[in-house]
Design an enzyme around this catalytic site. Structure first.
Site, PDB file in Angstrom:
ATOM      1  CB  SER A 269     -12.982  17.682 -28.113  1.00 40.21           C
ATOM      2  OG  SER A 269     -12.518  17.987 -27.208  1.00 40.21           O
ATOM      3  CB  CYS A 270     -11.007  22.133 -28.379  1.00 34.65           C
ATOM      4  SG  CYS A 270     -10.965  21.617 -27.582  1.00 34.65           S
ATOM      5  CG  PHE A 271      -8.072  24.060 -33.040  1.00 30.20           C
ATOM      6  CD1 PHE A 271      -7.973  24.543 -31.464  1.00 30.20           C
ATOM      7  CD2 PHE A 271      -7.025  23.372 -33.095  1.00 30.20           C
ATOM      8  CE1 PHE A 271      -7.181  25.018 -31.316  1.00 30.20           C
ATOM      9  CE2 PHE A 271      -6.046  23.743 -32.863  1.00 30.20           C
ATOM     10  CZ  PHE A 271      -5.654  24.865 -31.773  1.00 30.20           C
ATOM     11  CE  LYS A 273     -16.282  22.450 -27.633  1.00 33.31           C
ATOM     12  NZ  LYS A 273     -17.242  23.376 -26.888  1.00 33.31           N
ATOM     13  CG  ASP A 274     -13.377  26.456 -29.148  1.00 30.30           C
ATOM     14  OD1 ASP A 274     -14.592  25.582 -28.526  1.00 30.30           O
ATOM     15  OD2 ASP A 274     -12.894  26.185 -28.235  1.00 30.30           O
TER      16      ASP A 274
END
Ligand code: UGA
Length: 434
Positions: A269-271, A273-274
């Site tokens: 959910s992070c890399f 999206k970021d």
């Protein structure tokens, strides 16, 4: 030790809950605020609404100590706090930019609820937001709806999180660093006091620098992995073990050992999206982020390398039974967001394969994406009668598999998407980059 009263808005999600729990473990009084009655009621009973190691045990302790509460009542939380953390989600829009509607509505709600309050408080943005969001969205919304002034009636900080799923609580309690982006010195001093018991360097910056540190960190880690995968793909053609190569590379203290494990690519959910949000922000301000564009492209095709290897081994995938072990985006989590297993399963289904899938924790979530494939109760059951086995994540349970565990397969084709097993001990094993 200075005990402070804290509220976590978005306190039932990964970041809010683990950060709130972490502050409570350190002795502060924490109120986690969530919108879902069901999740809040679970928290009150000491049951974590998310799968995350150590959370359940610690939750019970802080509830017994009476320094942790959960509620849906934001007003109650705000009335009883000196520091209000905003840790709501910032999901991706279709163009990669972030959706800040939850940040906006939290800021408006805070503004309305503190209108009649006379006490000074500090609002801290913990959600991942692109540079300038705290200054241009959060502060104006609170000022407009409260009639109060930042730096006078209330303080503001931006305090990014660096928690990994699967070890979030541990990362929170033992951070490499604490970044405090402050609107003014008074706000920064108060937040620094909150982190007094943490033995980590504290970096104080302005707010947009703190916002950028989060994006630069995640994008750099994603770049490190993509670089490793590129070296790995070259190694594969040359018959070189990419893990040995990166072990040698990582021994250079300027490079470091971490995040050099080749595999099917970065998910979660992070890399994704970021990196997408930083690309979108860069493009919005007229800059072409070429490195970020390329790592995204190579990361999209990396899982397909596994299918290429499988095709060479099986000649045709149609009508073959494939065991897929590891469905979450990595080990030690039940999270299937942006998991590479989804791309691989989709492709195998397109090619006419039948799937027998297994994951120690993520099967219920994966069933929502693929309700019709076969699910097994164990790795052994998934392998039974399979023509090939793909191991996608490095769960300890998979690391413990022995050569004889694969005997029940129809043919011994085992392809690893992440180094899990020892090639000298398991026959028929091949790696995506080794
Ligand atoms: C990541 C960062 O590591 C955290 O510091 C950050 O706080 C978090 O994002 C966030 O922004 O909230 P997380 O997404 O939980 O944490 O997972 P990681 O352990 O970083 O793994 C991300 C992806 O990279 C996974 O798909 C993993 O399998 C992959 N990976 C990781 C590799 O392929 N190779 C590696 O060597 C390491």
């Amino acid at each position: 030790m200075v005990n402070m009263k804290i509220s976590m808005i978005g306190g039932t999600g990964y970041v809010g809950l683990c950060s709130g729990l972490g502050f409570a473990i350190k002795g502060h009084h924490v109120i986690c605020v969530g919108r879902s009655e069901e999740k809040v009621s679970k928290l009150k009973r000491g049951i974590s609404p998310i799968y995350e190691p150590l959370v359940d045990e610690h939750l019970k302790k802080v509830l017994e100590n009476k320094n942790f509460e959960a509620t849906t009542d934001l007003e109650y939380a705000i009335r009883n706090s000196d520091v209000l953390f905003i840790s709501v989600g910032t999901p991706s829009n279709a163009d990669g930019s972030i959706d800040i509607s939850d940040i906006e509505s939290a800021s408006v709600q805070i503004g309305k609820l503190v209108k009649t309050s006379n006490s000074y408080f500090v609002v801290v943005v913990k959600s991942t937001v692109v540079p300038e969001t705290t200054e241009k969205v959060v502060i104006p919304a609170i000022e407009k709806h409260s009639g109060k002034k930042a730096g006078v009636d209330f303080g503001v900080c931006m305090n990014p999180e660096f928690l990994r799923e699967g070890r979030a609580l541990d990362d929170f309690l033992k951070p490499d660093r604490v970044v405090i982006g402050e609107y003014d010195k008074k706000s920064g001093d108060i937040l620094e006091k909150l982190y007094k018991e943490f033995s980590a360097p504290i970096l104080r910056t302005d707010m947009k620098t703190a916002e950028m540190i989060k994006y630069a960190s995640n994008s750099f880690l994603a770049t490190k992995i993509s670089f490793t995968n590129e070296v790995g793909n070259i190694c594969k053609i040359l018959g070189i073990d990419a893990y040995k190569v990166m072990e040698g590379v990582g021994l250079d203290s300027r490079i470091g050992k971490q995040f050099l494990s080749a595999g099917v690519g970065w998910g979660g959910s992070c890399f994704p999206k970021d990196v997408a949000a930083l690309r979108a922000k860069a493009k919005q301000i007229g800059y072409e982020p070429r490195i970020l564009d390329v790592i995204t492209e190579t990361n999209d095709v990396q899982p397909l390398k596994l299918i290429e290897i499988l095709k060479k081994k099986l000649t045709a995938i149609k009508s073959k039974q494939i065991a897929v072990l590891g469905l979450a985006f990595k080990a030690d989590t039940d999270d299937v967001r942006e998991t590479k297993a989804a791309i691989i399963v989709e492709k195998l289904l397109d090619e006419g394969a039948t799937i027998q899938a297994y994951d120690p924790k993520a099967m219920e979530n994966f069933k929502e994406l693929f309700p019709k494939i076969g699910y097994s109760k164990s790795a052994a059951e998934a392998m039974q009668g399979s023509d090939a086995c793909l191991i996608l994540t490095d769960w300890d349970e998979f690391k413990a598999l022995k050569d004889s565990d694969f005997d029940s397969m129809k043919s011994r084709i085992i392809i690893e998407g992440r180094r899990v097993l020892d090639r000298t001990k398991v026959n028929g094993l091949e790696g995506i980059c080794w």
